[in-house]
Design a protein around this motif. Structure first.
Motif, PDB file in Angstrom:
ATOM      1  N   THR A 209      15.496 -50.004  63.587  1.00 41.25           N
ATOM      2  CA  THR A 209      15.018 -49.309  64.846  1.00 41.25           C
ATOM      3  C   THR A 209      13.588 -48.928  64.259  1.00 41.25           C
ATOM      4  OG1 THR A 209      15.546 -47.868  62.831  1.00 41.25           O
ATOM      5  CG2 THR A 209      17.619 -48.266  65.473  1.00 41.25           C
ATOM      6  N   GLY A 210      13.046 -48.818  63.451  1.00 37.80           N
ATOM      7  CA  GLY A 210      12.179 -49.451  62.922  1.00 37.80           C
ATOM      8  C   GLY A 210      10.815 -49.532  63.132  1.00 37.80           C
ATOM      9  N   ALA A 211      11.424 -50.319  64.273  1.00 34.62           N
ATOM     10  CA  ALA A 211       9.920 -51.863  64.863  1.00 34.62           C
ATOM     11  C   ALA A 211       9.886 -50.261  66.724  1.00 34.62           C
ATOM     12  CB  ALA A 211      10.749 -53.286  65.411  1.00 34.62           C
ATOM     13  N   HIS A 212      10.109 -49.499  66.344  1.00 29.38           N
ATOM     14  CA  HIS A 212      10.474 -48.706  67.590  1.00 29.38           C
ATOM     15  C   HIS A 212       9.943 -47.336  67.929  1.00 29.38           C
ATOM     16  CE1 HIS A 212      12.470 -52.068  69.864  1.00 29.38           C
ATOM     17  NE2 HIS A 212      13.458 -52.335  69.424  1.00 29.38           N
ATOM     18  N   PRO A 213       9.379 -46.740  68.663  1.00 23.85           N
ATOM     19  CA  PRO A 213       8.884 -45.609  68.546  1.00 23.85           C
ATOM     20  C   PRO A 213      10.015 -44.329  68.610  1.00 23.85           C
ATOM     21  CG  PRO A 213       7.964 -46.109  69.891  1.00 23.85           C
ATOM     22  CD  PRO A 213       8.663 -46.749  69.255  1.00 23.85           C
ATOM     23  N   PRO A 214      10.067 -43.167  67.596  1.00 23.11           N
ATOM     24  CA  PRO A 214      11.080 -42.440  67.580  1.00 23.11           C
ATOM     25  C   PRO A 214      11.946 -42.080  69.104  1.00 23.11           C
ATOM     26  CG  PRO A 214       9.504 -41.834  65.956  1.00 23.11           C
ATOM     27  CD  PRO A 214       8.828 -42.530  66.597  1.00 23.11           C
ATOM     28  N   ASP A 215      10.553 -41.759  69.789  1.00 22.46           N
ATOM     29  CA  ASP A 215      10.957 -40.995  71.199  1.00 22.46           C
ATOM     30  C   ASP A 215      11.987 -42.217  72.061  1.00 22.46           C
ATOM     31  OD1 ASP A 215       9.105 -42.825  71.745  1.00 22.46           O
ATOM     32  OD2 ASP A 215       7.091 -41.590  72.488  1.00 22.46           O
ATOM     33  N   ARG A 216      12.341 -43.657  71.691  1.00 21.20           N
ATOM     34  CA  ARG A 216      12.974 -43.854  72.446  1.00 21.20           C
ATOM     35  C   ARG A 216      14.417 -43.600  71.824  1.00 21.20           C
ATOM     36  NH1 ARG A 216      11.162 -49.648  73.358  1.00 21.20           N
ATOM     37  NH2 ARG A 216      12.923 -49.590  74.328  1.00 21.20           N
ATOM     38  N   PHE A 217      14.838 -43.170  70.630  1.00 25.79           N
ATOM     39  CA  PHE A 217      16.204 -42.458  70.396  1.00 25.79           C
ATOM     40  C   PHE A 217      16.853 -41.669  70.048  1.00 25.79           C
ATOM     41  CE2 PHE A 217      14.204 -45.846  68.237  1.00 25.79           C
ATOM     42  CZ  PHE A 217      15.310 -47.318  67.752  1.00 25.79           C
ATOM     43  N   CYS A 218      17.842 -41.157  71.047  1.00 22.47           N
ATOM     44  CA  CYS A 218      18.363 -39.876  70.930  1.00 22.47           C
ATOM     45  C   CYS A 218      19.622 -39.982  70.448  1.00 22.47           C
ATOM     46  CB  CYS A 218      18.406 -39.400  72.514  1.00 22.47           C
ATOM     47  SG  CYS A 218      19.552 -38.187  73.044  1.00 22.47           S
ATOM     48  N   HIS A 219      19.776 -38.270  69.806  1.00 23.92           N
ATOM     49  CA  HIS A 219      20.686 -37.881  69.057  1.00 23.92           C
ATOM     50  C   HIS A 219      21.237 -36.882  69.917  1.00 23.92           C
ATOM     51  CE1 HIS A 219      20.108 -40.156  64.367  1.00 23.92           C
ATOM     52  NE2 HIS A 219      19.935 -41.108  65.810  1.00 23.92           N
ATOM     53  N   LEU A 220      23.112 -37.029  70.404  1.00 21.37           N
ATOM     54  CA  LEU A 220      23.598 -35.476  70.919  1.00 21.37           C
ATOM     55  C   LEU A 220      24.746 -35.310  70.064  1.00 21.37           C
ATOM     56  CD1 LEU A 220      24.293 -37.142  74.279  1.00 21.37           C
ATOM     57  CD2 LEU A 220      21.935 -35.816  73.621  1.00 21.37           C
ATOM     58  N   VAL A 221      24.315 -34.127  69.302  1.00 25.26           N
ATOM     59  CA  VAL A 221      25.376 -33.524  68.012  1.00 25.26           C
ATOM     60  C   VAL A 221      26.251 -32.418  69.085  1.00 25.26           C
ATOM     61  CG1 VAL A 221      25.898 -33.233  65.475  1.00 25.26           C
ATOM     62  CG2 VAL A 221      23.809 -34.358  66.570  1.00 25.26           C
ATOM     63  N   HIS A 222      27.183 -32.198  69.143  1.00 23.43           N
ATOM     64  CA  HIS A 222      28.023 -30.852  69.459  1.00 23.43           C
ATOM     65  C   HIS A 222      29.130 -30.143  67.983  1.00 23.43           C
ATOM     66  CE1 HIS A 222      31.809 -33.596  69.975  1.00 23.43           C
ATOM     67  NE2 HIS A 222      30.825 -34.315  70.475  1.00 23.43           N
TER      68      HIS A 222
ATOM     69  N   ARG B 253      16.346 -31.067  62.619  1.00 21.37           N
ATOM     70  CA  ARG B 253      15.006 -31.661  61.970  1.00 21.37           C
ATOM     71  C   ARG B 253      15.655 -32.683  60.504  1.00 21.37           C
ATOM     72  NH1 ARG B 253      13.990 -26.323  60.400  1.00 21.37           N
ATOM     73  NH2 ARG B 253      15.736 -26.859  58.217  1.00 21.37           N
ATOM     74  N   THR B 254      17.372 -32.895  61.562  1.00 19.00           N
ATOM     75  CA  THR B 254      18.259 -33.922  61.190  1.00 19.00           C
ATOM     76  C   THR B 254      18.104 -35.075  61.736  1.00 19.00           C
ATOM     77  OG1 THR B 254      19.194 -32.465  59.599  1.00 19.00           O
ATOM     78  CG2 THR B 254      20.274 -35.030  60.001  1.00 19.00           C
ATOM     79  N   ALA B 255      17.759 -34.962  62.844  1.00 23.89           N
ATOM     80  CA  ALA B 255      17.611 -35.921  64.230  1.00 23.89           C
ATOM     81  C   ALA B 255      16.078 -36.633  64.108  1.00 23.89           C
ATOM     82  CB  ALA B 255      17.889 -35.274  65.498  1.00 23.89           C
ATOM     83  N   ARG B 256      15.153 -36.158  63.970  1.00 19.79           N
ATOM     84  CA  ARG B 256      13.297 -35.962  63.534  1.00 19.79           C
ATOM     85  C   ARG B 256      13.753 -36.587  62.184  1.00 19.79           C
ATOM     86  NH1 ARG B 256      12.192 -31.425  65.898  1.00 19.79           N
ATOM     87  NH2 ARG B 256      12.158 -30.149  63.222  1.00 19.79           N
ATOM     88  N   MET B 257      14.650 -36.577  61.053  1.00 20.80           N
ATOM     89  CA  MET B 257      14.489 -37.050  60.043  1.00 20.80           C
ATOM     90  C   MET B 257      14.838 -38.633  59.917  1.00 20.80           C
ATOM     91  SD  MET B 257      15.257 -34.316  57.486  1.00 20.80           S
ATOM     92  CE  MET B 257      16.080 -35.061  56.422  1.00 20.80           C
ATOM     93  N   ARG B 258      16.173 -38.915  61.709  1.00 19.79           N
ATOM     94  CA  ARG B 258      17.148 -40.044  61.371  1.00 19.79           C
ATOM     95  C   ARG B 258      16.616 -40.685  62.439  1.00 19.79           C
ATOM     96  NH1 ARG B 258      22.660 -37.606  60.257  1.00 19.79           N
ATOM     97  NH2 ARG B 258      23.017 -37.610  57.913  1.00 19.79           N
ATOM     98  N   GLY B 259      14.758 -41.468  62.369  1.00 20.99           N
ATOM     99  CA  GLY B 259      14.458 -41.904  63.735  1.00 20.99           C
ATOM    100  C   GLY B 259      14.446 -41.531  65.021  1.00 20.99           C
ATOM    101  N   ALA B 260      15.462 -40.059  65.104  1.00 20.78           N
ATOM    102  CA  ALA B 260      15.726 -39.907  66.953  1.00 20.78           C
ATOM    103  C   ALA B 260      14.461 -38.671  67.409  1.00 20.78           C
ATOM    104  CB  ALA B 260      16.784 -39.899  67.118  1.00 20.78           C
ATOM    105  N   ALA B 261      13.541 -38.585  67.751  1.00 19.06           N
ATOM    106  CA  ALA B 261      12.876 -37.613  68.180  1.00 19.06           C
ATOM    107  C   ALA B 261      13.374 -36.763  69.461  1.00 19.06           C
ATOM    108  CB  ALA B 261      11.691 -37.984  68.979  1.00 19.06           C
ATOM    109  N   VAL B 262      14.312 -37.287  70.141  1.00 19.66           N
ATOM    110  CA  VAL B 262      14.835 -36.917  70.932  1.00 19.66           C
ATOM    111  C   VAL B 262      16.664 -36.348  71.135  1.00 19.66           C
ATOM    112  CG1 VAL B 262      15.465 -36.397  73.587  1.00 19.66           C
ATOM    113  CG2 VAL B 262      13.660 -37.717  73.014  1.00 19.66           C
ATOM    114  N   HIS B 263      16.848 -34.890  70.955  1.00 16.86           N
ATOM    115  CA  HIS B 263      18.289 -34.629  70.597  1.00 16.86           C
ATOM    116  C   HIS B 263      18.603 -33.349  71.191  1.00 16.86           C
ATOM    117  CE1 HIS B 263      16.139 -30.956  69.288  1.00 16.86           C
ATOM    118  NE2 HIS B 263      17.292 -30.410  69.129  1.00 16.86           N
ATOM    119  N   CYS B 264      19.518 -33.257  71.679  1.00 13.68           N
ATOM    120  CA  CYS B 264      20.398 -31.729  71.882  1.00 13.68           C
ATOM    121  C   CYS B 264      21.890 -31.335  70.842  1.00 13.68           C
ATOM    122  CB  CYS B 264      21.282 -32.424  73.368  1.00 13.68           C
ATOM    123  SG  CYS B 264      21.684 -30.494  74.378  1.00 13.68           S
TER     124      CYS B 264
END
Length: 231
Positions: free
Chosen positions: A173-186, A198-209
């Motif tokens: 995943t480090g070969a791609h920018p964080p805005d290519r990844f998303c985490h959805l947490v309920h 904040r955790t999503a960003r730390m784990r390389g996912a710039a998009v989240h919910c």
């Protein structure tokens, strides 16, 4: 790759709001007001576009478009088991009835054996007018999926699972920018939704919910930051 999908000016919230506009109109109005915060909204009428156009969703979709919000039509791919023709039919109905400008392909497979199938589905989605294609395996797939998806949902699940320290992010995943990844947490307590982001960003996912919802449909409510817009 869609330019809109990588526009740094776009918001970072991908909101799957799976509730009818007539049931919770305030939530849909809040999404409209929150437009600049949003990467996009997943439009899910009836586990897809439904059999006929739903007037309430037609109106909600038009208002979101006017607010500049990206609309992603929800399509179930059944982990590669659903025929291409059925998936394409849903994509076309979303586009024709609700004027969606993207596709959210849910229950995506994650293995190498299904890469060709999902490459074909992504190509079909673009031919149907999808400027943005989101694939949701809910886990990290093999790296090849990142070659054709605009956004990969690499986690979907509970806060209890997400917060565990043994959550790992593959090196590829480090070969791609964080805005290519998303985490959805309920199932996230209201006061911890900011921590989840904040955790999503730390784990390389710039998009989240991150939402407090749980049960059969945890996505029937909004993230707290957007929910406050409804009050």
């Amino acid at each position: 790759m869609s330019d809109a999908a990588t526009d740094p000016g776009r918001g970072r919230l991908l909101v799957p709001l799976y509730v009818h506009p007539a049931v919770d109109p305030a939530a849909w109005r809040a999404l409209i007001r929150a437009g600049p915060q949003l990467y996009g909204v997943v439009l899910n009428v009836a586990d897809g576009p439904g059999d006929t156009p739903d007037p309430a969703f037609v109106t909600a979709a038009a208002q979101l478009r006017e607010a500049g919000v990206r609309l992603l039509g929800y399509v179930d791919t059944a982990y590669g088991e659903r025929p291409v023709r059925a998936v394409v039919g849903d994509l076309r109905r979303h586009r024709r009835w609700y004027d969606t400008d993207g596709a959210f392909l849910d229950r995506t497979a994650s293995g190498a054996e299904d890469l060709r199938h999902y490459r074909r589905l992504t190509r079909a989605a673009r031919l149907c007018g999808a400027g943005t294609v989101v694939l949701n395996p809910g886990v990290h797939p093999v790296p090849g999926y990142a070659e054709f998806a605009d956004l990969l949902v690499t986690f979907e699940g509970t806060w209890k699972t997400y917060r565990h320290s043994d959550f790992t992010v593959p090196a590829w995943t480090g070969a791609h920018p964080p805005d290519r990844f998303c985490h959805l947490v309920h199932g996230v307590p209201d006061e911890l939704c900011t921590l989840a982001a904040r955790t999503a960003r730390m784990r390389g996912a710039a998009v989240h919910c991150a939402v407090p919802g749980s049960g059969a449909n945890p996505w029937s409510g909004l993230p707290p930051a957007v929910e406050r817009e409804a009050s």
